[in-house]
Structures are given as structure tokens and as C-alpha cells.
Design a protein around this motif. Structure first.
Motif, short mmCIF file in Angstrom:
data_model
loop_
_atom_site.label_atom_id
_atom_site.label_comp_id
_atom_site.label_asym_id
_atom_site.label_seq_id
_atom_site.Cartn_x
_atom_site.Cartn_y
_atom_site.Cartn_z
N PRO A 20 1.41 -1.04 -0.06
CA PRO A 20 -0.10 -0.06 -0.64
C PRO A 20 0.69 1.27 -0.26
N THR A 21 0.74 2.29 -0.96
CA THR A 21 1.39 4.11 -0.86
C THR A 21 0.34 4.65 -0.33
N GLY A 22 1.01 5.86 0.25
CA GLY A 22 -0.48 6.72 -0.01
C GLY A 22 0.30 8.16 -1.78
N ASP A 23 1.55 7.62 -1.56
CA ASP A 23 1.57 8.33 -2.81
C ASP A 23 2.12 7.59 -4.21
N GLU A 57 2.77 -5.12 -6.48
CA GLU A 57 1.48 -4.36 -6.74
C GLU A 57 1.47 -3.41 -5.74
N THR A 58 0.63 -2.55 -6.10
CA THR A 58 1.25 -1.06 -4.55
C THR A 58 0.36 -0.70 -5.74
N TYR A 59 -0.54 0.06 -4.88
CA TYR A 59 -1.63 0.59 -4.64
C TYR A 59 -2.19 1.35 -3.56
N GLU A 63 -3.82 6.52 4.18
CA GLU A 63 -3.42 6.12 6.12
C GLU A 63 -2.28 4.58 5.38
N PRO A 64 -1.43 4.75 4.73
CA PRO A 64 -0.21 3.50 4.46
C PRO A 64 0.70 3.53 5.96
N ALA A 65 0.87 2.49 6.17
CA ALA A 65 1.77 2.25 7.46
C ALA A 65 2.53 2.77 7.70
#
Length: 129
Positions: A20-23, A57-59, A63-65
Motif C-alpha cells: 500500500p502507498t500514500g503516493d 502490486e502497489t495501490y 493512510e499507509p503504515a
């Protein structure tokens, strides 16, 4: 055949790691700098990047960790998603899903479901269609 053998015969290898990503754009640029290429993307939402046999896979999430251990899931390729689902149910694995899911990713889509491991890790089973 026991269930472990059934999984062993069905799983063909790692499919991808989910991050997971915020950007999303910054993450894509970072992995491209490491030699990864975008192999599929839904702009602003999700991208699959590949370098050799490794796929990420980045999505986008709100609020990523943002700490070590932030990889969300490991996905495994399977030859028969329905058989993997039956095996997971028969083994009593905790599932995140109530049924097999479908997403229109890649050429013909992908079917998948996720189980929860003893450390709350997510293991996703995928079949490309």
C-alpha cells in the motif's frame, strides 16, 4: 491426497507482493529506479511493476503504515482457483473473503481470494484467466 499436497500441486509460485502507498507515482518512480517496469496500471489506483520474476502490486490508500513490515500481502499463483478455495475451506483457514473475487486486471482478468495466517498476515491466491 491430503490438503497440503493439494495446495502444493496447485500453487505454481509467488504471484506478487502487495504494497500500500500514500503516493502511487512516487512509489512507481522508486521501483522504476530499481529496474522495475510497469506491466499494468489503473492510474491513481493501482500499478503492477515487474523486474525479472518479481512482481509488486502497489495501490493507493489514505493512510499507509509507513513503517517496516508494511507489505500487506503475498500472492500465490494457482492453476485452479476453485480447488484452492475448496481446500482453504476444508482446512478451516480464516478467509478475508466470503467467495472468490474477480478483478478486470491484465488481459482477461484475475480471480482471487485471501486467507489470514497465524500472525495476521494475508496470503492471496490468484488465477489469471
Amino acid at each position: 491426497m491430503n490438503r497440503a499436497d493439494s495446495f502444493r500441486n496447485n500453487v505454481t509460485g509467488i504471484q506478487h507482493l502487495g504494497i500500500p502507498t500514500g503516493d502511487l507515482n512516487k512509489t512507481i518512480e522508486f521501483y522504476q529506479g530499481l529496474g522495475f517496469e510497469v506491466i499494468w496500471q489503473n492510474p491513481g489506483e493501482v500499478a503492477f511493476l515487474q523486474n525479472g520474476t518479481l512482481v509488486i502490486e502497489t495501490y493507493a490508500v489514505e493512510e499507509p503504515a509507513m513503517k517496516s513490515g508494511a507489505i500487506d500481502h503475498v500472492a500465490l499463483n494457482v492453476q485452479d482457483i476453485e480447488a484452492a478455495w475448496r481446500d482453504a475451506q476444508a482446512c478451516g483457514y480464516e478467509t478475508e473473503d466470503t467467495a472468490i473475487n474477480f478483478l478486470p486486471f491484465f488481459e482477461n482478468g484475475v480471480k482471487f481470494f485471501t486467507i489470514i495466517g497465524p500472525n495476521r498476515e494475508k496470503v492471496e491466491f490468484n488465477q489469471f484467466l
